[in-house]
Design a protein around this motif. Structure first.
Motif, short mmCIF file in Angstrom:
data_model
loop_
_atom_site.label_atom_id
_atom_site.label_comp_id
_atom_site.label_asym_id
_atom_site.label_seq_id
_atom_site.Cartn_x
_atom_site.Cartn_y
_atom_site.Cartn_z
N ALA A 20 23.41 4.98 -11.47
CA ALA A 20 23.01 3.47 -11.58
C ALA A 20 23.99 3.69 -13.33
N VAL A 21 23.85 2.76 -14.03
CA VAL A 21 24.59 2.19 -14.45
C VAL A 21 23.55 2.83 -15.60
N LYS A 22 23.71 3.22 -16.82
CA LYS A 22 21.88 3.44 -17.97
C LYS A 22 23.19 2.98 -19.35
N VAL A 23 21.72 1.47 -20.03
CA VAL A 23 21.99 1.33 -20.89
C VAL A 23 20.99 1.37 -21.93
N HIS A 24 21.29 1.77 -23.51
CA HIS A 24 20.02 2.25 -24.22
C HIS A 24 20.27 0.66 -25.13
N LEU A 25 19.15 0.63 -25.46
CA LEU A 25 19.15 -1.13 -26.07
C LEU A 25 18.25 -0.43 -27.24
N SER A 26 18.81 -1.69 -28.25
CA SER A 26 18.74 -0.91 -29.68
C SER A 26 17.41 -1.96 -30.09
N SER A 27 16.81 -2.71 -29.15
CA SER A 27 15.53 -4.22 -29.63
C SER A 27 15.30 -4.76 -28.13
N SER A 28 14.58 -5.62 -27.03
CA SER A 28 14.86 -6.08 -26.14
C SER A 28 15.28 -6.96 -26.59
N LEU A 29 16.29 -6.99 -25.08
CA LEU A 29 16.70 -8.03 -25.44
C LEU A 29 16.52 -9.45 -26.38
N THR B 96 22.98 1.18 -27.98
CA THR B 96 23.57 1.84 -28.59
C THR B 96 24.22 3.32 -27.72
N GLY B 97 24.31 2.81 -26.64
CA GLY B 97 25.52 3.32 -25.56
C GLY B 97 24.70 2.71 -24.16
N VAL B 98 25.94 4.08 -23.43
CA VAL B 98 25.91 2.64 -21.88
C VAL B 98 26.38 4.55 -21.15
N GLY B 99 25.71 4.76 -20.18
CA GLY B 99 25.70 5.97 -19.81
C GLY B 99 25.55 6.08 -17.99
N ILE B 100 25.91 6.43 -17.52
CA ILE B 100 25.49 6.74 -15.97
C ILE B 100 24.40 8.18 -15.27
N ALA B 101 23.34 7.75 -15.01
CA ALA B 101 22.38 8.64 -14.35
C ALA B 101 22.11 8.59 -13.55
N SER B 102 21.70 9.82 -13.23
CA SER B 102 21.47 10.36 -11.92
C SER B 102 20.14 9.51 -11.05
N THR B 103 20.20 9.17 -9.69
CA THR B 103 18.87 8.40 -8.92
C THR B 103 18.83 8.78 -7.94
N ILE B 104 17.46 8.65 -6.95
CA ILE B 104 17.53 9.03 -5.61
C ILE B 104 18.82 8.11 -5.13
N SER B 105 18.89 7.20 -4.88
CA SER B 105 20.57 6.73 -4.30
C SER B 105 21.27 6.89 -4.55
N ILE C 8 30.52 -6.63 -20.16
CA ILE C 8 29.57 -7.94 -20.05
C ILE C 8 29.20 -7.74 -21.63
N LEU C 9 28.94 -6.32 -22.18
CA LEU C 9 28.43 -6.25 -23.51
C LEU C 9 28.74 -6.25 -24.65
N GLN C 10 30.17 -6.33 -24.35
CA GLN C 10 31.49 -6.22 -25.44
C GLN C 10 31.20 -7.15 -26.21
N ASP C 11 31.07 -8.19 -26.79
CA ASP C 11 30.61 -9.67 -27.55
C ASP C 11 29.34 -9.19 -28.42
N ARG C 12 28.54 -8.15 -27.82
CA ARG C 12 27.09 -8.49 -28.01
C ARG C 12 27.04 -6.58 -28.77
N PRO C 13 27.43 -5.88 -30.06
CA PRO C 13 27.57 -4.72 -29.97
C PRO C 13 26.34 -4.53 -30.20
N ASP C 14 25.29 -5.65 -31.14
CA ASP C 14 24.46 -5.10 -32.12
C ASP C 14 23.02 -5.26 -30.69
N LEU C 15 23.47 -5.27 -29.56
CA LEU C 15 22.55 -5.39 -29.18
C LEU C 15 22.08 -3.57 -28.25
#
Length: 86
Positions: A41-50, A29-38, A20-27
């Motif tokens: 989840a996927v965790k996205v670090h944004l460089s600024s507000s979308l 800084t990283g995509v990872g995985i985070a542990s949650t209660i359930s 989904i993000l591949q055409d918007r690398p400016d948006l």
């Protein structure tokens, strides 16, 4: 009852989010995985507000262990700023 998201399902969802993000690398800084209660989840670090013309889904569907069943993996986004090399 909510099904627990496995690490493998989160990895599948992460690849979908990267697509989904591949055409918007400016948006982001990283995509990872985070542990949650359930599970995970996927965790996205944004460089600024979308920008208003772009939206990131709140969840991403992936296949479950049950044939014909899809699970929704949460997508959590956080504005962390620009990435800098140290």
């Amino acid at each position: 009852m909510t099904k627990e998201i496995t690490l493998e399902q989160a990895r599948q969802a992460k690849q979908k989010v990267i697509t989904i993000l591949q055409d918007r690398p400016d948006l982001y800084t990283g995509v990872g995985i985070a542990s949650t209660i359930s599970g995970y989840a996927v965790k996205v670090h944004l460089s600024s507000s979308l920008p208003e013309d772009f939206s990131l889904p709140k969840t991403v569907p992936v296949n479950s262990e049950v044939v014909g069943e899809a699970l929704e993996v949460p997508v959590n986004a956080e504005v962390v700023g620009e990435a800098y090399a140290s």
